[in-house]
Design an enzyme around this catalytic site. Structure first.
Site, PDB file in Angstrom:
ATOM      1  N   HIS A  58       0.837  -1.205   0.000  1.00 37.16           N
ATOM      2  CA  HIS A  58       0.000   0.000   0.000  1.00 37.16           C
ATOM      3  C   HIS A  58       0.868   1.250   0.000  1.00 37.16           C
ATOM      4  CE1 HIS A  58       0.687  -0.431   4.317  1.00 37.16           C
ATOM      5  NE2 HIS A  58       0.159   0.752   4.555  1.00 37.16           N
ATOM      6  N   HIS A  60       1.363   3.986   1.843  1.00 43.81           N
ATOM      7  CA  HIS A  60       1.892   4.782   2.955  1.00 43.81           C
ATOM      8  C   HIS A  60       3.426   4.869   2.915  1.00 43.81           C
ATOM      9  CE1 HIS A  60      -2.001   4.225   5.502  1.00 43.81           C
ATOM     10  NE2 HIS A  60      -2.084   5.228   4.652  1.00 43.81           N
ATOM     11  N   ASP A  62       5.747   4.788   5.103  1.00 41.62           N
ATOM     12  CA  ASP A  62       6.590   3.848   5.855  1.00 41.62           C
ATOM     13  C   ASP A  62       6.693   2.490   5.141  1.00 41.62           C
ATOM     14  OD1 ASP A  62       3.803   3.552   6.730  1.00 41.62           O
ATOM     15  OD2 ASP A  62       4.542   2.170   8.263  1.00 41.62           O
ATOM     16  N   HIS A  63       6.011   2.350   4.001  1.00 43.96           N
ATOM     17  CA  HIS A  63       6.081   1.119   3.196  1.00 43.96           C
ATOM     18  C   HIS A  63       6.680   1.370   1.816  1.00 43.96           C
ATOM     19  CE1 HIS A  63       3.411  -1.160   6.024  1.00 43.96           C
ATOM     20  NE2 HIS A  63       3.255   0.097   6.421  1.00 43.96           N
ATOM     21  N   HIS A 118      -7.569  -0.669   5.486  1.00 48.41           N
ATOM     22  CA  HIS A 118      -6.549   0.278   5.986  1.00 48.41           C
ATOM     23  C   HIS A 118      -6.385   1.409   4.964  1.00 48.41           C
ATOM     24  CE1 HIS A 118      -2.926   1.614   8.000  1.00 48.41           C
ATOM     25  NE2 HIS A 118      -2.200   1.425   6.921  1.00 48.41           N
ATOM     26  N   ASP A 142      -0.383  -3.704   6.187  1.00 46.27           N
ATOM     27  CA  ASP A 142      -1.020  -3.192   7.412  1.00 46.27           C
ATOM     28  C   ASP A 142      -2.486  -3.615   7.515  1.00 46.27           C
ATOM     29  OD1 ASP A 142       1.319  -1.956   8.140  1.00 46.27           O
ATOM     30  OD2 ASP A 142       0.632   0.087   7.750  1.00 46.27           O
ATOM     31  N   HIS A 180       4.299  -4.528  11.093  1.00 44.93           N
ATOM     32  CA  HIS A 180       4.633  -3.762  12.299  1.00 44.93           C
ATOM     33  C   HIS A 180       4.680  -4.675  13.518  1.00 44.93           C
ATOM     34  CE1 HIS A 180       4.276   0.413  10.756  1.00 44.93           C
ATOM     35  NE2 HIS A 180       3.343  -0.091   9.958  1.00 44.93           N
TER      36      HIS A 180
HETATM   37 FE    FE Z   1       2.553   0.950   8.157  1.00 46.09          FE
HETATM   38 ZN    ZN Z   2      -0.052   1.808   6.468  1.00 50.13          ZN
END
Ligand code: FE
Ligand code: ZN
Length: 269
Positions: A58, A60, A62-63, A118, A142, A180
């Site tokens: 996805h 985001h 942080d990915h 998400h 996530d 995570h």
């Molecule tokens: Fe994340």
């Molecule tokens: Zn995420």
């Protein structure tokens, strides 16, 4: 030469609590959701691995935040798989529900699930048993966490409920590689929902021991999550009763209604 050694999957820790999963056969490697390039490039060098592809679940940061720097650091261009329905810088392969991915090195086949919740365009990658894969593997981003699920930033409780139902239908021994390390705080909430769940109580002890030794609590399995994860148990009497009492409703007719209540409860927990 076709490498047929068993695939290994290792976490590359990033940021405070992200895991960037590295799938490799000792020579060739894929990484899943590289939010940061630095630990990935260091890991590849330390283990003398050649990166042959990137899987993105996805959009985001942080990915995805490490994709472009990783591509720049490589000598050859490699495929970057990601959801079709959103633009992700660096993505070369647009994936949709049911798509099959055949990777030559490390040799593996993957199937794509669309799992909105998400985010709306979130996807997951499933590897069934293969010559070099002893237990099925799910890379779920996530969407699902050990004893929890992702926050609903874009999707609805109904979408998340349907996405988790796709996971619940997978073989129980499927290894689930969540992105995570949220397990201990998820367990605290899960115990508020189901204080008498014996499986959850014993899992809480084991997870605490692992974290005390700084070990990852992942991967989990689908079978384990069906026993301890309230978001995977919205069809059980225990979680329904807890959702009814916290919400004051007299009826929550579907698992999606139950999920809506416990997700909102978790958001303020
Ligand atoms: Fe994340
Ligand atoms: Zn995420």
């Amino acid at each position: 030469m076709v490498k047929n050694t068993l695939l290994q999957v290792w976490p590359i820790p990033a940021f405070d609590d992200n895991y960037i999963w590295c799938i490799h056969d000792g020579e060739s490697a894929l990484v899943v959701d590289p939010g940061d390039s630095v630990p990935v490039l260091r890991y590849l060098e330390e283990h003398k691995l050649t990166l042959t592809g990137i899987l993105i679940t996805h959009h985001h940061a942080d990915h995805t935040g490490g994709i472009l720097q990783i591509l720049q650091a490589l000598k050859e261009s490699i495929p970057v798989y990601g959801p079709a329905s959103i633009d992700i810088p660096g993505r070369t392969q647009a994936m949709m529900e049911g798509d099959k991915i055949e990777i030559a090195a490390p040799r593996m086949s993957l199937k794509v699930f669309e799992v909105p919740g998400h985010t709306l365009s979130h996807i997951a990658y499933f590897a069934n048993m293969q010559a070099n894969v002893v237990e099925p593997m799910l890379f779920c981003g996530d969407t699902l966490f050990a004893s929890g699920c992702g926050r609903l930033f874009e999707g609805t409780p109904t979408q998340m409920s349907e996405s988790l139902a796709k996971f619940a239908a997978l073989p129980k021994n499927t290894l689930v590689f969540c992105t995570h390390e949220y397990t201990l705080s998820n367990i605290r909430f899960a115990l508020a929902v189901e204080p008498n769940n014996a499986n959850l109580l014993s899992w809480a002890e084991r997870a605490q021991e692992m974290r005390a030794k700084h070990l990852p609590t992942l991967p989990t399995t689908i079978g384990q999550e069906l026993q301890v994860n309230p978001f995977m148990r919205c069809d059980t009497k225990e979680v329904l009763e807890s959702a009814l009492s916290i919400s004051g409703e007299t009826s929550l007719p579907t698992p999606a209604h139950v999920l809506a209540v416990i997700r909102a409860w978790k958001d303020r927990f």
